[in-house]
Design an enzyme around this catalytic site. Structure first.
Site, PDB file in Angstrom:
ATOM      1  N   SER A 123       0.530  -1.221   0.146  1.00 52.94           N
ATOM      2  CA  SER A 123      -0.632  -0.046  -0.038  1.00 52.94           C
ATOM      3  C   SER A 123       0.747   1.171  -0.310  1.00 52.94           C
ATOM      4  O   SER A 123       1.758   1.029   0.967  1.00 52.94           O
ATOM      5  CB  SER A 123      -0.486  -0.070   1.209  1.00 52.94           C
ATOM      6  OG  SER A 123      -1.275   1.185   1.506  1.00 52.94           O
ATOM      7  N   TYR A 147      -1.602  -0.592  10.300  1.00 50.98           N
ATOM      8  CA  TYR A 147      -1.353  -1.843   9.393  1.00 50.98           C
ATOM      9  C   TYR A 147      -0.683  -1.313   8.045  1.00 50.98           C
ATOM     10  O   TYR A 147      -0.046  -1.780   7.564  1.00 50.98           O
ATOM     11  CB  TYR A 147      -3.171  -0.662   8.705  1.00 50.98           C
ATOM     12  CG  TYR A 147      -3.440  -1.026   7.057  1.00 50.98           C
ATOM     13  CD1 TYR A 147      -3.523  -2.511   6.722  1.00 50.98           C
ATOM     14  CD2 TYR A 147      -3.375   0.131   6.298  1.00 50.98           C
ATOM     15  CE1 TYR A 147      -3.189  -2.741   5.588  1.00 50.98           C
ATOM     16  CE2 TYR A 147      -3.171  -0.594   4.957  1.00 50.98           C
ATOM     17  CZ  TYR A 147      -3.288  -1.641   4.182  1.00 50.98           C
ATOM     18  OH  TYR A 147      -3.423  -1.770   3.099  1.00 50.98           O
ATOM     19  N   LYS A 151       2.480  -4.078   6.124  1.00 51.51           N
ATOM     20  CA  LYS A 151       2.645  -3.837   4.879  1.00 51.51           C
ATOM     21  C   LYS A 151       4.075  -4.200   4.855  1.00 51.51           C
ATOM     22  O   LYS A 151       4.661  -4.621   4.258  1.00 51.51           O
ATOM     23  CB  LYS A 151       1.441  -3.193   4.479  1.00 51.51           C
ATOM     24  CG  LYS A 151      -0.028  -3.184   4.136  1.00 51.51           C
ATOM     25  CD  LYS A 151      -0.072  -4.108   3.595  1.00 51.51           C
ATOM     26  CE  LYS A 151      -1.403  -5.101   3.474  1.00 51.51           C
ATOM     27  NZ  LYS A 151      -1.645  -5.859   2.453  1.00 51.51           N
TER      28      LYS A 151
HETATM   29  P1  NAD Z   1     -10.660  -7.403   1.226  1.00 46.54           P
HETATM   30  O1  NAD Z   1     -11.145  -6.994   2.390  1.00 46.54           O
HETATM   31  O2  NAD Z   1     -12.053  -6.823   0.198  1.00 46.54           O
HETATM   32  O3  NAD Z   1     -10.009  -8.544   0.875  1.00 46.54           O
HETATM   33  C1  NAD Z   1      -9.556  -9.305   1.447  1.00 46.54           C
HETATM   34  C2  NAD Z   1     -10.114 -10.383   1.710  1.00 46.54           C
HETATM   35  O4  NAD Z   1      -9.049 -11.287   2.330  1.00 46.54           O
HETATM   36  C3  NAD Z   1     -11.299 -10.393   1.965  1.00 46.54           C
HETATM   37  O5  NAD Z   1     -11.680 -11.791   0.814  1.00 46.54           O
HETATM   38  C4  NAD Z   1     -10.888 -11.670   3.592  1.00 46.54           C
HETATM   39  O6  NAD Z   1     -12.118 -12.380   3.115  1.00 46.54           O
HETATM   40  C5  NAD Z   1      -9.601 -12.486   2.798  1.00 46.54           C
HETATM   41  N1  NAD Z   1      -8.785 -12.730   4.069  1.00 46.54           N
HETATM   42  C6  NAD Z   1      -8.458 -11.495   5.561  1.00 46.54           C
HETATM   43  N2  NAD Z   1      -7.830 -11.524   5.781  1.00 46.54           N
HETATM   44  C7  NAD Z   1      -7.563 -13.805   5.808  1.00 46.54           C
HETATM   45  C8  NAD Z   1      -6.631 -14.397   6.723  1.00 46.54           C
HETATM   46  N3  NAD Z   1      -6.084 -14.862   7.588  1.00 46.54           N
HETATM   47  N4  NAD Z   1      -6.769 -15.715   5.529  1.00 46.54           N
HETATM   48  C9  NAD Z   1      -7.748 -15.843   4.366  1.00 46.54           C
HETATM   49  N5  NAD Z   1      -8.401 -14.627   4.168  1.00 46.54           N
HETATM   50  C10 NAD Z   1      -8.269 -13.597   5.106  1.00 46.54           C
HETATM   51  O7  NAD Z   1      -9.656  -6.076   1.101  1.00 46.54           O
HETATM   52  P2  NAD Z   1      -9.479  -5.051  -0.655  1.00 46.54           P
HETATM   53  O8  NAD Z   1      -9.680  -3.896  -0.691  1.00 46.54           O
HETATM   54  O9  NAD Z   1      -9.667  -6.418  -1.636  1.00 46.54           O
HETATM   55  O10 NAD Z   1      -7.605  -5.414  -0.427  1.00 46.54           O
HETATM   56  C11 NAD Z   1      -6.869  -6.883  -0.828  1.00 46.54           C
HETATM   57  C12 NAD Z   1      -5.395  -6.684  -0.425  1.00 46.54           C
HETATM   58  O11 NAD Z   1      -5.239  -5.261  -0.714  1.00 46.54           O
HETATM   59  C13 NAD Z   1      -5.763  -6.685   1.543  1.00 46.54           C
HETATM   60  O12 NAD Z   1      -3.986  -7.564   1.539  1.00 46.54           O
HETATM   61  C14 NAD Z   1      -4.994  -4.711   1.190  1.00 46.54           C
HETATM   62  O13 NAD Z   1      -4.479  -4.337   2.572  1.00 46.54           O
HETATM   63  C15 NAD Z   1      -4.449  -4.541  -0.050  1.00 46.54           C
HETATM   64  N6  NAD Z   1      -4.397  -2.885  -0.020  1.00 46.54           N
HETATM   65  C16 NAD Z   1      -5.942  -2.294  -0.296  1.00 46.54           C
HETATM   66  C17 NAD Z   1      -6.039  -0.987  -1.031  1.00 46.54           C
HETATM   67  C18 NAD Z   1      -7.587  -0.514  -0.897  1.00 46.54           C
HETATM   68  O14 NAD Z   1      -7.922   0.297  -0.891  1.00 46.54           O
HETATM   69  N7  NAD Z   1      -8.499  -1.347  -0.996  1.00 46.54           N
HETATM   70  C19 NAD Z   1      -5.207  -0.317  -0.700  1.00 46.54           C
HETATM   71  C20 NAD Z   1      -3.359  -0.755  -0.393  1.00 46.54           C
HETATM   72  C21 NAD Z   1      -3.722  -2.451  -0.371  1.00 46.54           C
HETATM   73  C1  WQD Z   2     -10.267   8.941   1.071  1.00 47.40           C
HETATM   74  C2  WQD Z   2      -9.832  11.027   1.243  1.00 47.40           C
HETATM   75  C3  WQD Z   2     -10.318  10.711   3.739  1.00 47.40           C
HETATM   76  C4  WQD Z   2     -13.575   9.342   4.209  1.00 47.40           C
HETATM   77  C5  WQD Z   2      -6.502   4.215   3.217  1.00 47.40           C
HETATM   78  C6  WQD Z   2      -5.776   3.870   3.822  1.00 47.40           C
HETATM   79  C7  WQD Z   2      -4.928   3.613   2.425  1.00 47.40           C
HETATM   80  C8  WQD Z   2      -5.479   2.766   2.219  1.00 47.40           C
HETATM   81  C9  WQD Z   2      -6.440   2.801   0.880  1.00 47.40           C
HETATM   82  C10 WQD Z   2      -5.215   0.392   2.063  1.00 47.40           C
HETATM   83  C11 WQD Z   2      -9.645  11.380   2.431  1.00 47.40           C
HETATM   84  C12 WQD Z   2     -12.043  11.347   2.681  1.00 47.40           C
HETATM   85  C13 WQD Z   2     -13.461   9.307   3.975  1.00 47.40           C
HETATM   86  C14 WQD Z   2     -15.260   9.456   3.749  1.00 47.40           C
HETATM   87  C15 WQD Z   2     -13.791  11.342   3.610  1.00 47.40           C
HETATM   88  N1  WQD Z   2      -6.225   1.069   2.164  1.00 47.40           N
HETATM   89  N2  WQD Z   2     -12.733  10.896   3.301  1.00 47.40           N
HETATM   90  N3  WQD Z   2     -15.440  11.369   4.703  1.00 47.40           N
HETATM   91  O1  WQD Z   2      -7.644   7.458   3.913  1.00 47.40           O
HETATM   92  O2  WQD Z   2      -6.602   7.908   1.580  1.00 47.40           O
HETATM   93  O3  WQD Z   2      -6.388   5.407   2.710  1.00 47.40           O
HETATM   94  O4  WQD Z   2      -7.503   3.787   2.629  1.00 47.40           O
HETATM   95  O5  WQD Z   2      -4.125  -0.224   2.243  1.00 47.40           O
HETATM   96  O6  WQD Z   2      -3.495   2.886   3.401  1.00 47.40           O
HETATM   97  O7  WQD Z   2      -5.159   4.761   5.181  1.00 47.40           O
HETATM   98  O8  WQD Z   2      -8.002   6.764   1.804  1.00 47.40           O
HETATM   99  O9  WQD Z   2     -10.746   5.914   1.257  1.00 47.40           O
HETATM  100  O10 WQD Z   2     -10.407   6.494   3.628  1.00 47.40           O
HETATM  101  O11 WQD Z   2      -9.673   8.590   2.277  1.00 47.40           O
HETATM  102  O12 WQD Z   2     -13.890  13.004   3.397  1.00 47.40           O
HETATM  103  O13 WQD Z   2     -16.286   9.481   5.039  1.00 47.40           O
HETATM  104  O14 WQD Z   2     -11.278  11.163   1.488  1.00 47.40           O
HETATM  105  O15 WQD Z   2      -9.956  12.483   4.723  1.00 47.40           O
HETATM  106  O16 WQD Z   2      -9.285  12.360   1.881  1.00 47.40           O
HETATM  107  P1  WQD Z   2      -7.381   6.949   2.942  1.00 47.40           P
HETATM  108  P2  WQD Z   2      -9.932   6.911   2.285  1.00 47.40           P
END
Ligand code: NAD
Ligand code: WQD
Length: 325
Positions: A123, A147, A151
């Site tokens: 991330s 978190y 990562k």
């Molecule tokens: P998500 O929660 O929709 O998907 C994660 C999946 O992993 C879920 O289906 C959950 O049930 C499963 N899971 C969690 N822990 C588990 C475990 N111990 N064993 C087996 N399954 C497990 O999240 P996402 O948005 O699809 O994110 C996927 C990956 O990408 C995550 O590692 C997350 O940290 C990373 N990521 C997400 C974002 C984002 O904003 N969505 C941004 C950066 C990184």
């Molecule tokens: C985006 C912008 C909020 C919700 C987080 C994690 C990051 C990554 C993605 C996994 C910000 C604003 C949000 C709301 C708002 N995840 N906001 N009202 O904070 O960039 O990132 O999710 O890796 O690690 O930190 O994403 O979508 O929460 O926020 O005004 O109800 O929207 O303040 O400026 P963020 P977000």
């Protein structure tokens, strides 16, 4: 054959679709802690292909060993993880256990079964307070919450495993802010609880499940005072993973940002969402959310150069409400 951990989650399910469509055989392992078993049927409906689904946890050593023994896995695409920043502050042990111990366990099972290729979902949050923008892959890493540390720890482990074993290939993909859904509307982002992230929250306001959007702060140093992020379409994001699989032919540890290279503020995203769906979103300005950074976006040139990948979908297209969930 691919092992996709977390393959029924938001990003994992979209990747599973494109992987099946690209002709890969797929085993999905997911404990359904943040997803629904029904997503498997939707993925199969979209692709008209079957996948092997195992409900289980990456922390279960015996289960993982059994999966590697039973299926001829060549590449692991590791999405499984917990991702709610505030929850990670409240329950750090849960996050280190799930994300770090779970990943170590996965790597142990890979090593025991001579599987040496992995793609890891990291991330942009690993960078922390920007020293400069856009963040490139060389930007110092300094997470500001547990978190983010989970990562970064896994990234370090992957780096060290590659240093110890010259046949090992690991690609860390640092995602910026994924949004949008598969054009079929059959899969999308459907969190089990009230969403933390902006886009799923906006969708629930649009569906009248929530009354209004809270805009967290309008006094940041940005164009309109609201937080600025790099929103990347989920279909573009998962295409980046297909390119990364090809790149695993290069052994060693590699890091790529997956973003668009463009920043969008909260109010700009709301306007795009309103225009794309011809609706008006109720919103109220609220205080800043604790732990939020003012602005960040990606330098995405390295992925373009090395993976021959770049984000293509416009913000307006990404905002089009297709979800039928
Ligand atoms: P998500 O929660 O929709 O998907 C994660 C999946 O992993 C879920 O289906 C959950 O049930 C499963 N899971 C969690 N822990 C588990 C475990 N111990 N064993 C087996 N399954 C497990 O999240 P996402 O948005 O699809 O994110 C996927 C990956 O990408 C995550 O590692 C997350 O940290 C990373 N990521 C997400 C974002 C984002 O904003 N969505 C941004 C950066 C990184
Ligand atoms: C985006 C912008 C909020 C919700 C987080 C994690 C990051 C990554 C993605 C996994 C910000 C604003 C949000 C709301 C708002 N995840 N906001 N009202 O904070 O960039 O990132 O999710 O890796 O690690 O930190 O994403 O979508 O929460 O926020 O005004 O109800 O929207 O303040 O400026 P963020 P977000």
């Amino acid at each position: 054959m691919l092992l996709i951990t977390g393959g029924l989650g938001y990003i994992g399910s979209h990747f599973t679709v494109v992987a099946l469509q690209a002709g890969y055989e797929v085993v999905v392992l997911d404990n359904l802690s943040n997803s629904h078993a029904g997503v498997k049927d939707k993925v199969e409906q979209i692709t008209q292909k079957k996948l092997h689904f195992i409900e289980g946890d990456i922390r279960d050593e015996g289960l993982l060993d059994g999966i590697f023994k039973r299926y001829a896995i060549e590449v692991v695409v590791h999405f499984a993880g917990l991702k709610a920043v505030a929850e990670s502050v409240a329950q750090p042990i849960l996050y280190y256990d799930n994300n770090v111990s779970g990943s170590l366990n996965l790597l142990k099972a890979m090593q025991n079964n001579k599987v040496n290729k992995i793609i890891f979902s990291s991330s942009a949050t690993v960078y922390g307070e920007p020293k400069y923008l856009p963040y490139d892959e060389q930007h110092p890493t300094n997470p500001i919450n547990p978190y983010g540390y989970t990562k970064l720890h896994v990234e370090h482990v992957l780096h060290d495993v590659c240093a110890s074993d010259e046949a090992f290939a690991a690609i860390t993909l640092r995602y910026f802010n994924p949004i949008g859904a598969h054009p079929s509307g059959l899969i999308g982002e459907n969190p089990k609880d009230i969403p933390n992230n902006l886009m799923p929250y906006l969708i629930k306001v649009a569906n009248t499940e929530l009354p209004y959007l809270q805009v967290f702060g309008d006094d940041y140093d940005t164009r309109d005072g609201t937080g600025e992020r790099d929103y990347i379409n989920v279909m573009d994001l998962v295409e980046g993973h297909l390119a990364a699989i090809e790149y695993l032919a290069n052994t060693g540890f590699h890091v790529f940002n997956l973003g668009t290279g463009k920043g969008t503020t909260v109010l700009e995203l709301v306007s795009a969402f309103e225009a794309a769906n011809d609706i008006v979103i109720e919103k109220k300005i609220k205080p800043r959310r604790e732990g939020d950074l003012a602005k960040f976006w990606a330098k995405a040139d390295l992925a373009k150069k090395e993976l021959n990948w770049e984000a293509k979908t416009s913000l307006l297209e990404s905002c089009q409400l297709v979800q039928q969930l």
